[in-house]
Design a protein around this motif. Structure first.
Motif, short mmCIF file in Angstrom:
data_model
loop_
_atom_site.label_atom_id
_atom_site.label_comp_id
_atom_site.label_asym_id
_atom_site.label_seq_id
_atom_site.Cartn_x
_atom_site.Cartn_y
_atom_site.Cartn_z
N LEU A 1 0.84 -1.19 0.00
CA LEU A 1 0.00 0.00 0.00
C LEU A 1 0.88 1.25 0.00
O LEU A 1 1.90 1.31 0.67
N ASP A 2 0.46 2.23 -0.78
CA ASP A 2 1.16 3.52 -0.82
C ASP A 2 1.29 4.06 0.60
O ASP A 2 0.29 4.14 1.33
N PRO A 3 2.51 4.43 1.03
CA PRO A 3 2.72 4.91 2.41
C PRO A 3 1.82 6.07 2.82
O PRO A 3 1.54 6.25 4.01
N LYS A 4 1.36 6.86 1.85
CA LYS A 4 0.52 8.00 2.22
C LYS A 4 -0.82 7.59 2.83
O LYS A 4 -1.50 8.40 3.47
N PHE A 5 -1.19 6.31 2.64
CA PHE A 5 -2.44 5.83 3.22
C PHE A 5 -2.23 5.14 4.57
O PHE A 5 -3.19 4.69 5.19
N LYS A 6 -0.98 5.05 4.98
CA LYS A 6 -0.70 4.42 6.27
C LYS A 6 -1.30 5.26 7.40
O LYS A 6 -1.32 6.49 7.34
N GLY A 7 -1.78 4.60 8.41
CA GLY A 7 -2.38 5.30 9.54
C GLY A 7 -3.89 5.39 9.44
O GLY A 7 -4.57 5.64 10.44
N MET A 8 -4.43 5.21 8.23
CA MET A 8 -5.88 5.18 8.06
C MET A 8 -6.42 3.81 8.49
O MET A 8 -5.67 2.85 8.63
N ASP A 9 -7.73 3.75 8.68
CA ASP A 9 -8.38 2.45 8.80
C ASP A 9 -7.98 1.64 7.59
O ASP A 9 -8.07 2.12 6.44
N GLU A 10 -7.50 0.40 7.78
CA GLU A 10 -6.86 -0.33 6.69
C GLU A 10 -7.82 -0.65 5.55
O GLU A 10 -7.46 -0.54 4.37
N ALA A 11 -9.05 -1.03 5.87
CA ALA A 11 -10.02 -1.32 4.81
C ALA A 11 -10.31 -0.06 4.00
O ALA A 11 -10.38 -0.10 2.76
N ALA A 12 -10.45 1.06 4.69
CA ALA A 12 -10.70 2.34 4.01
C ALA A 12 -9.50 2.73 3.16
O ALA A 12 -9.65 3.25 2.05
N ALA A 13 -8.29 2.49 3.67
CA ALA A 13 -7.07 2.85 2.94
C ALA A 13 -6.96 2.06 1.64
O ALA A 13 -6.60 2.61 0.60
N LEU A 14 -7.26 0.78 1.69
CA LEU A 14 -7.20 -0.05 0.49
C LEU A 14 -8.20 0.45 -0.57
O LEU A 14 -7.87 0.55 -1.75
N CYS A 15 -9.40 0.78 -0.12
CA CYS A 15 -10.42 1.31 -1.04
C CYS A 15 -9.98 2.64 -1.62
O CYS A 15 -10.11 2.88 -2.83
N GLU A 16 -9.48 3.53 -0.76
CA GLU A 16 -9.08 4.86 -1.20
C GLU A 16 -7.98 4.78 -2.26
O GLU A 16 -8.01 5.49 -3.26
N SER A 17 -7.01 3.91 -2.04
CA SER A 17 -5.92 3.75 -2.99
C SER A 17 -6.44 3.27 -4.34
O SER A 17 -6.06 3.80 -5.40
N ALA A 18 -7.30 2.27 -4.32
CA ALA A 18 -7.84 1.72 -5.57
C ALA A 18 -8.67 2.75 -6.32
O ALA A 18 -8.53 2.91 -7.54
N LEU A 19 -9.53 3.45 -5.62
CA LEU A 19 -10.42 4.41 -6.26
C LEU A 19 -9.68 5.64 -6.75
O LEU A 19 -10.04 6.22 -7.79
N GLU A 20 -8.64 6.04 -6.05
CA GLU A 20 -7.82 7.16 -6.51
C GLU A 20 -7.21 6.84 -7.87
O GLU A 20 -7.23 7.67 -8.79
#
Length: 361
Positions: A135-154
């Motif tokens: 996962l892109d480090p910029k999403f670290k620290g977020m809720d992990e499920a939300a971070a995975l979704c955010e990365s994909a949708l971005e």
């Protein structure tokens, strides 16, 4: 179960999403530069009914080999690309019918516009594959499920902004419950077709259990348009497991279903060995066919009444059942020869009925 509605994309002649059948994928574990070994593994995957096959292209030499494999197999193959947009272009030049990219290690989205135009012009879709382990480090620290979704949708939005709509998304994690939650959120947030699986699921036994829970739960909720069962095992086992999972959930009306008794002290034949052999023999059967392998010559006859074909085994002789009725008693040394003959006849018989009704399989 009601299946989630999604847009549809095509990988060569295979449709993903909307009302298309859920496809089963696998990925070669050979080095792509090993052209002969890769082709051999592709043929093995085809023989067990694999719909889509992915190859890693980690360097330019692999891209060139990918092109040779495409020419020699004639299949719509998927190129798995990491780190380098240049490799994505080379894979396209060499016949890739789909590009998998990971936004966790291809983070410069300014390079997406020319790639998206090229892919759109060629009619080649992208699979945006986000893994929990990259996962892109910029999403670290977020809720992990939300971070995975955010990365994909971005990443998907970056392609969409370039007027490219042929997009498939995959979110995978080795944590099964995280995997389920992330895909539930993704399914609710978009209409992209979803590729689902559990990454790094493990060895055959562990991986099958994790995948059955992780993939099966999502499929039972109508989520998922193409699947891969990832196993640290023979790649053909991935396809066999995927097809059986779809069949078990009623998402694939066709295919052979080999049932076998758990055996007991009355068993006189190798039930497990026969069942495994028949599963491999019928792996590419696309018509509904039920086969029973039963170790008891008494109860087995009754238990096989609902099968198209069956074996009720004895110590020296076994009974072959056809359409639930006793067809023949044969010496065990001739059992498989006679059974294969009846199997081929039954498959032809059922296929003929399907051709007459539907025109094709």
């Amino acid at each position: 179960m009601k299946r989630r509605l999604s847009r549809q994309v095509r990988v060569g002649n295979v449709a993903i999403g909307s009302d298309a059948p859920i496809s089963v994928q696998s990925m070669l574990n050979t080095k792509t530069v090993d052209i002969e070994g890769s082709i051999h593994q592709i043929e093995a995957l085809r023989s067990v009914g694999c719909d889509l096959i992915r190859l890693a292209v980690p360097d330019e030499e692999s891209c060139a080999a990918f092109g040779e494999i495409v020419k020699r197999t004639g299949l719509p193959l998927i190129a798995d690309v990491h780190y380098s947009y240049k490799l994505a272009y080379l894979a396209l030049d060499n016949g890739a019918k789909k590009i998998r990219m990971n936004p966790g290690n291809m983070r410069d989205f300014s390079e997406i516009r020319p790639l998206a135009k090229r892919m759109s012009d060629m009619g080649v879709p992208v699979r945006i594959g986000v893994n929990g382990g990259s996962l892109d480090p910029k999403f670290k620290g977020m809720d992990e499920a939300a971070a995975l979704c955010e990365s994909a949708l971005e990443c998907a939005n970056a392609f969409e902004s370039c007027s490219m709509r042929d997009i498939v998304i995959a979110i995978k994690a080795s944590d099964v419950m995280l995997n389920i939650e992330a895909n539930r959120r993704l399914a609710a947030a978009c209409d992209y077709p979803l590729h689902i699986g559990v990454t790094e699921a493990g060895t055959l036994r562990t991986g099958l259990i994790k995948s059955a829970v992780g993939i099966g739960t999502l499929l039972s909720e109508g989520i998922g348009d193409t699947i891969r069962v990832s196993l640290s095992a023979d790649v053909c086992e991935e396809v066999l497991a995927g097809r059986k999972l779809l069949q078990t959930l009623g998402l694939s009306a066709s295919g052979a279903d080999v049932v076998a008794c758990p055996t007991c002290a009355r068993t006189e034949i190798d039930v497990a060995g026969l069942a495994q052999r028949l599963e491999l023999m019928t792996a590419n059967v696309r018509v509904p066919l039920k086969i029973s392998v039963l170790g008891c010559p008494l109860n087995g006859i009754g238990e096989g009444e609902h099968s198209d074909l069956g074996i009720a085994g004895g110590k020296e002789k076994s009974v072959i059942l056809v359409d639930g009725k006793i067809f023949k008693t044969v010496d065990n040394k001739n059992l498989m020869t006679e059974f294969e003959r009846q199997l081929n006849l039954k498959i032809t018989q059922i296929e003929d009925k399907y051709y007459k009704k539907y025109g094709n399989l």
